[in-house]
Write a protein that holds these residues in place. Structure first.
Motif, short mmCIF file in Angstrom:
data_model
loop_
_atom_site.label_atom_id
_atom_site.label_comp_id
_atom_site.label_asym_id
_atom_site.label_seq_id
_atom_site.Cartn_x
_atom_site.Cartn_y
_atom_site.Cartn_z
N ALA A 164 -17.00 17.83 -28.37
CA ALA A 164 -17.16 16.38 -28.54
C ALA A 164 -16.42 15.62 -27.45
N LYS A 165 -15.24 16.10 -27.07
CA LYS A 165 -14.47 15.43 -26.01
C LYS A 165 -15.23 15.46 -24.68
N TYR A 166 -15.82 16.60 -24.36
CA TYR A 166 -16.60 16.69 -23.12
C TYR A 166 -17.82 15.78 -23.17
N PHE A 167 -18.53 15.79 -24.30
CA PHE A 167 -19.73 14.95 -24.40
C PHE A 167 -19.38 13.47 -24.32
N LEU A 168 -18.30 13.08 -24.99
CA LEU A 168 -17.89 11.67 -24.95
C LEU A 168 -17.44 11.27 -23.55
N ALA A 169 -16.77 12.20 -22.85
CA ALA A 169 -16.37 11.91 -21.46
C ALA A 169 -17.61 11.74 -20.58
N ALA A 170 -18.62 12.58 -20.81
CA ALA A 170 -19.87 12.45 -20.04
C ALA A 170 -20.53 11.11 -20.35
N LEU A 171 -20.50 10.70 -21.61
CA LEU A 171 -21.13 9.44 -22.00
C LEU A 171 -20.36 8.23 -21.48
N GLN A 172 -19.06 8.39 -21.25
CA GLN A 172 -18.30 7.30 -20.61
C GLN A 172 -18.78 7.11 -19.18
N ARG A 173 -19.17 8.19 -18.54
CA ARG A 173 -19.68 8.11 -17.17
C ARG A 173 -21.12 7.62 -17.14
N ASP A 174 -21.89 7.99 -18.16
CA ASP A 174 -23.30 7.57 -18.23
C ASP A 174 -23.72 7.51 -19.69
N ALA A 175 -23.78 6.32 -20.25
CA ALA A 175 -24.09 6.12 -21.66
C ALA A 175 -25.52 6.53 -22.01
N GLN A 176 -26.35 6.78 -20.99
CA GLN A 176 -27.74 7.15 -21.24
C GLN A 176 -28.02 8.64 -21.01
N ASN A 177 -26.99 9.44 -21.04
CA ASN A 177 -27.13 10.88 -20.89
C ASN A 177 -27.69 11.44 -22.20
N VAL A 178 -29.01 11.65 -22.24
CA VAL A 178 -29.66 12.05 -23.50
C VAL A 178 -29.21 13.43 -23.98
N THR A 179 -28.90 14.32 -23.05
CA THR A 179 -28.44 15.65 -23.46
C THR A 179 -27.11 15.54 -24.18
N ALA A 180 -26.19 14.74 -23.65
CA ALA A 180 -24.89 14.55 -24.30
C ALA A 180 -25.06 13.83 -25.65
N LEU A 181 -25.94 12.85 -25.71
CA LEU A 181 -26.19 12.14 -26.98
C LEU A 181 -26.73 13.12 -28.03
N ASN A 182 -27.68 13.95 -27.64
CA ASN A 182 -28.26 14.92 -28.57
C ASN A 182 -27.22 15.92 -29.05
N TRP A 183 -26.42 16.43 -28.12
CA TRP A 183 -25.40 17.40 -28.51
C TRP A 183 -24.28 16.76 -29.32
N MET A 184 -24.00 15.49 -29.10
CA MET A 184 -23.03 14.79 -29.97
C MET A 184 -23.56 14.77 -31.40
N GLY A 185 -24.87 14.60 -31.54
CA GLY A 185 -25.47 14.68 -32.87
C GLY A 185 -25.25 16.05 -33.49
N PHE A 186 -25.41 17.08 -32.66
CA PHE A 186 -25.23 18.44 -33.15
C PHE A 186 -23.79 18.69 -33.62
N VAL A 187 -22.81 18.36 -32.78
CA VAL A 187 -21.41 18.63 -33.18
C VAL A 187 -20.99 17.75 -34.35
N THR A 188 -21.56 16.55 -34.43
CA THR A 188 -21.26 15.66 -35.56
C THR A 188 -21.82 16.25 -36.85
N SER A 189 -23.02 16.82 -36.78
CA SER A 189 -23.60 17.43 -37.98
C SER A 189 -22.81 18.67 -38.39
N LYS A 190 -22.27 19.40 -37.42
CA LYS A 190 -21.46 20.58 -37.75
C LYS A 190 -20.22 20.21 -38.54
N SER A 191 -19.73 18.99 -38.35
CA SER A 191 -18.55 18.54 -39.12
C SER A 191 -18.94 18.00 -40.49
N GLY A 192 -20.24 17.96 -40.78
CA GLY A 192 -20.72 17.49 -42.08
C GLY A 192 -21.05 16.01 -42.12
N ASN A 193 -20.91 15.35 -40.99
CA ASN A 193 -21.21 13.91 -40.93
C ASN A 193 -22.68 13.73 -40.52
#
Length: 200
Positions: A91-120
């Protein structure tokens, strides 16, 4: 148990579809420096695909340092961390990538994945929706939304919509997703045909 199998299946699909989809660092320097950076990035991807995670991590870290505006190295570092079940680091890496480019769809998608892994799951839904807001034809986000809608939120119609779109975007070759579509369509048909009996 079926839900656990479905979630495990999507892990395999995500790893195949999105594993190396983060792009190379943007180049604004000389042509030879740009070519060198692209070669380094390609070499890091080869290490990642071959399963040499530690070497790939070192290569992506070095690229990220040398190209502080690039999102590809950070996104792939996140993917590697997620595959190693290090969801917080991912999540830290994906959020850092999104700080550099908020439209990085791969990072957005994977943030969804790691968020779902936490049960959210509601949070995961938001991330996948953001990915599709950036790029409506991003197939992995359609797949992930379909799975969430079917297995967590029990919204078969919305799940079908995303599964069908995923198949349309990927050529319809995924037999597992085809089976999910068939099952949902069959369930919908059964309910429609028997609705008059239920109302009596």
């Amino acid at each position: 148990m079926t839900r656990l199998i479905r979630i495990f299946a999507v892990l395999l699909i995500i790893a195949t579809v999105a594993g190396c989809s983060a792009g190379p660092p943007p180049m604004r320097s000389s042509q030879s420096a740009a070519k060198s950076a692209l070669t380094e990035f390609d070499n890091a991807l080869v290490l990642m695909k071959s399963g040499d995670s530690q070497s790939a991590i070192q290569a992506f870290l070095a690229l990220s340092e040398r190209h502080p505006r690039a999102t590809g190295p950070l996104t792939n570092l996140g993917i590697l961390a997620a595959r190693q079940q290090q969801q917080e680091s991912a999540a830290k890496y994906f959020l850092a990538a999104l700080q550099r480019d908020a439209q990085n769809v791969t990072a957005l998608n994977w943030m969804g994945f790691v968020t779902s892994k936490s049960g959210n799951f509601t949070g995961a839904l938001d991330w996948y929706t953001k990915a599709l807001a950036v790029r409506g034809d991003y197939a992995p986000a359609h797949l992930n939304l379909g799975i969430l809608y079917e297995t967590v939120f029990k919204r078969g119609d919305q799940a079908l919509e995303h599964y069908r779109r995923y198949q349309e975007l990927t050529g319809g070759d995924n037999m597992l997703v085809s089976a999910w579509i068939h099952n949902l369509e069959s369930a919908s048909d059964y309910v429609a045909v028997n609705m008059s009996q239920v109302n009596r």
